[in-house]
Write a protein that holds these residues in place. Structure first.
Motif, mmCIF file in Angstrom:
data_model
loop_
_atom_site.group_PDB
_atom_site.id
_atom_site.type_symbol
_atom_site.label_atom_id
_atom_site.label_comp_id
_atom_site.label_asym_id
_atom_site.label_seq_id
_atom_site.Cartn_x
_atom_site.Cartn_y
_atom_site.Cartn_z
ATOM 1 N N SER A 35 18.336 32.925 -26.001
ATOM 2 C CA SER A 35 17.770 34.093 -27.518
ATOM 3 C C SER A 35 16.544 34.887 -26.826
ATOM 4 O O SER A 35 16.583 35.920 -27.565
ATOM 5 C CB SER A 35 17.340 32.493 -28.074
ATOM 6 O OG SER A 35 18.511 32.014 -28.712
ATOM 7 N N VAL A 36 15.794 34.314 -26.058
ATOM 8 C CA VAL A 36 14.156 35.311 -25.884
ATOM 9 C C VAL A 36 14.522 36.323 -25.184
ATOM 10 O O VAL A 36 14.402 37.480 -25.935
ATOM 11 C CB VAL A 36 13.208 34.289 -25.298
ATOM 12 C CG1 VAL A 36 11.994 35.370 -24.843
ATOM 13 C CG2 VAL A 36 13.145 33.254 -26.119
ATOM 14 N N LEU A 37 15.210 36.454 -24.184
ATOM 15 C CA LEU A 37 16.302 37.661 -23.232
ATOM 16 C C LEU A 37 17.102 38.654 -23.892
ATOM 17 O O LEU A 37 16.566 39.692 -24.346
ATOM 18 C CB LEU A 37 16.791 37.175 -22.292
ATOM 19 C CG LEU A 37 18.091 37.952 -21.479
ATOM 20 C CD1 LEU A 37 16.630 38.865 -20.234
ATOM 21 C CD2 LEU A 37 18.674 37.498 -20.896
ATOM 22 N N ALA A 38 17.745 38.188 -24.924
ATOM 23 C CA ALA A 38 18.229 38.669 -25.539
ATOM 24 C C ALA A 38 17.659 39.672 -27.201
ATOM 25 O O ALA A 38 17.437 40.755 -27.652
ATOM 26 C CB ALA A 38 19.606 38.048 -27.117
ATOM 27 N N LEU A 39 16.373 39.433 -27.680
ATOM 28 C CA LEU A 39 15.509 38.851 -28.470
ATOM 29 C C LEU A 39 14.606 40.497 -27.202
ATOM 30 O O LEU A 39 14.373 41.753 -28.241
ATOM 31 C CB LEU A 39 14.789 38.184 -28.440
ATOM 32 C CG LEU A 39 13.361 38.222 -29.990
ATOM 33 C CD1 LEU A 39 13.585 39.415 -30.913
ATOM 34 C CD2 LEU A 39 12.305 37.707 -29.677
ATOM 35 N N ILE A 40 13.899 40.397 -26.935
ATOM 36 C CA ILE A 40 13.561 41.328 -25.642
ATOM 37 C C ILE A 40 14.633 42.305 -25.948
ATOM 38 O O ILE A 40 13.602 43.783 -25.755
ATOM 39 C CB ILE A 40 12.536 40.363 -24.800
ATOM 40 C CG1 ILE A 40 11.727 40.146 -24.927
ATOM 41 C CG2 ILE A 40 11.891 42.079 -24.070
ATOM 42 C CD1 ILE A 40 10.944 38.655 -23.591
ATOM 43 N N TRP A 41 15.501 42.531 -24.685
ATOM 44 C CA TRP A 41 16.782 43.611 -24.878
ATOM 45 C C TRP A 41 16.709 44.005 -25.921
ATOM 46 O O TRP A 41 16.517 45.488 -25.643
ATOM 47 C CB TRP A 41 17.831 42.697 -23.686
ATOM 48 C CG TRP A 41 18.602 43.393 -23.212
ATOM 49 C CD1 TRP A 41 19.036 44.535 -23.819
ATOM 50 C CD2 TRP A 41 18.402 43.587 -21.755
ATOM 51 N NE1 TRP A 41 20.046 45.481 -22.728
ATOM 52 C CE2 TRP A 41 18.965 44.525 -21.325
ATOM 53 C CE3 TRP A 41 18.095 43.805 -20.904
ATOM 54 C CZ2 TRP A 41 20.285 45.217 -19.864
ATOM 55 C CZ3 TRP A 41 18.483 42.957 -19.874
ATOM 56 C CH2 TRP A 41 19.521 44.125 -18.913
ATOM 57 N N ILE A 42 17.093 43.622 -26.983
ATOM 58 C CA ILE A 42 18.017 44.313 -27.817
ATOM 59 C C ILE A 42 16.837 45.459 -28.835
ATOM 60 O O ILE A 42 16.686 46.494 -29.136
ATOM 61 C CB ILE A 42 18.466 43.775 -29.615
ATOM 62 C CG1 ILE A 42 19.526 42.875 -28.822
ATOM 63 C CG2 ILE A 42 18.052 43.908 -30.441
ATOM 64 C CD1 ILE A 42 20.081 41.827 -29.287
ATOM 65 N N ASN A 43 15.524 44.672 -29.028
ATOM 66 C CA ASN A 43 14.311 44.586 -29.344
ATOM 67 C C ASN A 43 13.379 46.696 -28.341
ATOM 68 O O ASN A 43 13.379 47.776 -28.880
ATOM 69 C CB ASN A 43 12.984 43.880 -29.791
ATOM 70 C CG ASN A 43 11.757 44.840 -30.743
ATOM 71 O OD1 ASN A 43 12.320 45.341 -31.708
ATOM 72 N ND2 ASN A 43 10.649 44.492 -30.125
ATOM 73 N N GLY A 44 13.607 45.870 -27.528
ATOM 74 C CA GLY A 44 14.055 47.136 -26.572
ATOM 75 C C GLY A 44 14.628 48.533 -26.276
ATOM 76 O O GLY A 44 14.239 49.590 -26.166
ATOM 77 N N ALA A 45 15.890 47.558 -26.618
ATOM 78 C CA ALA A 45 16.750 49.038 -26.501
ATOM 79 C C ALA A 45 16.895 50.424 -27.608
ATOM 80 O O ALA A 45 17.185 51.195 -27.684
ATOM 81 C CB ALA A 45 18.396 48.181 -26.062
ATOM 82 N N VAL A 46 17.055 49.166 -28.935
ATOM 83 C CA VAL A 46 17.547 49.873 -29.673
ATOM 84 C C VAL A 46 16.550 50.115 -31.281
ATOM 85 O O VAL A 46 16.588 50.430 -32.117
ATOM 86 C CB VAL A 46 19.035 49.386 -30.114
ATOM 87 C CG1 VAL A 46 19.971 50.281 -29.610
ATOM 88 C CG2 VAL A 46 19.444 47.899 -30.809
#
Length: 156
Positions: A44-55
């Motif tokens: 969940s933390v990985l996805a939060l950071i990834w999504i936030n950084g990407a879009v």
């Protein structure tokens, strides 16, 4: 995708952090509930950071309001250190992360911080519910692991 070297470095760092965290969780406890909680929290933390950084979650990725989600990550890191990865402390940490996720969503929504986005505020609400739910699910699993550990120590 037109990624720069920095993008690849950031992605590699995130994935390495996930693998490192998973390895630590595997050594921290043999309980299935603990391991599932740790995996869900890390993913969940990985996805939060990834999504936030990407879009971006609040508007676009260039919206400075997205930096508020760093608080969720800081709570995770500080909580893991303070709890020393013990299940009961991690349950509290994940509950605090869920609360922070909801609070950030409310601040952004009430402040209209992403109102230029075409899917505003539905996307913010959806992302907030998904991540808060994942953090609460991990908290419940950590709590179950803590109860099982307490019951095992009482029966000795």
């Amino acid at each position: 995708m037109d990624w720069s070297f920095g993008d690849y470095a950031a992605a590699a760092t995130l994935l390495a952090g996930f693998v490192f965290g998973a390895a630590i969780a595997l050594k921290a406890s043999g309980q299935l509930a603990y391991r599932a909680a740790a995996f869900l929290a890390l993913l969940s933390v990985l996805a939060l950071i990834w999504i936030n950084g990407a879009v971006g979650i609040i508007g676009s990725q260039s919206n400075a309001a997205n930096l508020m989600y760093g608080v969720v990550v800081l709570i995770a890191l500080a909580g893991a250190v303070v709890a020393r990865l013990r299940a009961a402390g991690m349950a509290l940490t994940l509950a605090l992360m869920a609360g922070a996720q909801v609070l950030i969503g409310l601040i952004a929504w009430l402040g209209g911080m992403g109102s230029g986005s075409p899917s505003w505020p539905q996307s913010l609400i959806g992302v907030t519910v998904i991540f808060a739910g994942a953090f609460l699910g991990a908290a419940a699993l950590f709590r179950a692991a803590a109860r099982a550990q307490a019951a095992a120590s009482l029966s000795r």
